[in-house]
Design a protein around this motif. Structure first.
Motif, mmCIF file in Angstrom:
data_model
loop_
_atom_site.group_PDB
_atom_site.id
_atom_site.type_symbol
_atom_site.label_atom_id
_atom_site.label_comp_id
_atom_site.label_asym_id
_atom_site.label_seq_id
_atom_site.Cartn_x
_atom_site.Cartn_y
_atom_site.Cartn_z
ATOM 1 N N SER A 30 -10.350 0.212 67.382
ATOM 2 C CA SER A 30 -10.637 -0.780 68.426
ATOM 3 C C SER A 30 -11.591 -1.862 67.933
ATOM 4 C CB SER A 30 -11.233 -0.098 69.662
ATOM 5 O OG SER A 30 -12.464 0.536 69.341
ATOM 6 N N TYR A 31 -11.528 -2.983 68.640
ATOM 7 C CA TYR A 31 -12.418 -4.116 68.361
ATOM 8 C C TYR A 31 -12.859 -4.704 69.691
ATOM 9 C CZ TYR A 31 -13.914 -8.846 67.179
ATOM 10 O OH TYR A 31 -14.642 -10.002 67.069
ATOM 11 N N GLY A 32 -14.148 -4.985 69.809
ATOM 12 C CA GLY A 32 -14.674 -5.559 71.033
ATOM 13 C C GLY A 32 -15.567 -6.744 70.743
ATOM 14 N N ARG A 216 -10.013 -1.746 82.651
ATOM 15 C CA ARG A 216 -9.478 -1.246 81.380
ATOM 16 C C ARG A 216 -8.177 -0.505 81.643
ATOM 17 N NH1 ARG A 216 -12.960 2.827 78.680
ATOM 18 N NH2 ARG A 216 -11.474 2.513 76.991
ATOM 19 N N HIS A 243 -16.759 -9.901 78.175
ATOM 20 C CA HIS A 243 -16.501 -8.911 77.135
ATOM 21 C C HIS A 243 -15.032 -8.488 77.166
ATOM 22 C CE1 HIS A 243 -17.507 -6.145 80.550
ATOM 23 N NE2 HIS A 243 -18.536 -6.969 80.687
ATOM 24 N N ASP A 245 -12.091 -5.947 74.994
ATOM 25 C CA ASP A 245 -11.848 -4.891 74.028
ATOM 26 C C ASP A 245 -10.345 -4.717 73.830
ATOM 27 O OD1 ASP A 245 -14.539 -3.259 73.470
ATOM 28 O OD2 ASP A 245 -14.527 -3.880 75.576
#
Length: 252
Positions: A30-32, A216, A243, A245
């Motif tokens: 994952s990348y946030g 999410r 934000h 993700d």
């Protein structure tokens, strides 16, 4: 807006075989990013996690790095769950980031979850964080209600050393397969007040008073491979930010 549409699209996808998420191995990459309304440099997180699910619990290993306040801080963590039958379950988590100044150098959590009957669940725990200049010990607690595949939870985090050091949140999570796990499909909406301790650009570590909302979802898109996406906004004075993700999950 695009992230929100992607969440809606993921929620509309059909579920894959439920047995994939009940036992065995799984992993997520994952990348946030947290982008500020001001000209402040965005915070970024990259992470990989691997989980092994057993009949009586699960064990995860995680590694990654944060990019905050001009510093890159690598970290590693382990997350353990153990079932105690109808009585409930326990969670132990430990994260370390040696030499970090922008995040906690160690983050230790122990929490017990008790089955209260009638679909109700309560929890209590302790979290201890060590920063470069100070330490923070927090008390945690929650009350949850299972209703079909829905899990509604109210959570509070208290800093005994700070009069205003309280964080509360309300979340609603739909478990599409009726079970949890790193790669299990779900959709969640969360509303929160307060923040966990973070290191601000001036170097201070504290629970910041704020409001935030997020959504999410994680759904399979190709066999055992799924996509995870989340988006939200935090109102936090000079640290107000969006934000997002993105992640890829796989059961194997």
């Amino acid at each position: 807006m695009r992230a929100a549409l992607l969440v809606a699209a993921l929620m509309a996808l059909s579920a894959s075989a439920r047995a994939q998420h009940r036992a065995g191995w799984g992993g997520v990459v994952s990348y946030g990013v947290e982008a500020f309304r001001s000209d402040r440099e965005a915070w970024q997180r990259s992470q990989v996690a691997v989980q092994r699910r057993f009949s009586e619990g699960a064990a995860s290993l995680e590694a990654g790095h944060w990019r905050r306040n001009g510093e890159t801080a690598p970290f590693a963590a382990t997350d353990l769950y153990r079932s105690f039958g109808r009585a409930g379950y326990g969670n132990l988590r430990a994260q370390v980031a040696p030499g970090a100044t922008a995040i906690a150098r160690s983050d230790l959590l122990g929490e017990g979850y008790l089955a209260l009957g009638g679909g109700w669940e309560g929890s209590f725990g302790v979290r201890h964080l060590t920063f470069e200049a100070n330490t923070v010990t927090l008390g945690t607690g929650s009350l949850a209600r299972y209703a079909g595949n829905w899990l509604i939870r109210v959570r509070a985090v208290v800093d005994p050393a700070a009069v205003t050091g309280v964080s509360t949140s309300l979340s609603a999570r739909h478990l599409f397969d009726g079970t949890g796990g790193l790669t299990a499909p779900f959709a969640e909406v969360r509303l929160g007040q307060g923040q966990e301790p973070i290191v601000a650009p001036d170097g201070t570590a504290a629970i910041r008073q704020s409001w935030g909302v997020s959504v999410r979802a994680q759904r399979p898109v190709l066999g055992r491979v799924g996509l995870s996406v989340g988006t939200g906004y935090t109102i936090d004075g000079t640290l107000s930010r969006w934000h997002t993700d993105l992640g890829v999950a796989a059961a194997f």
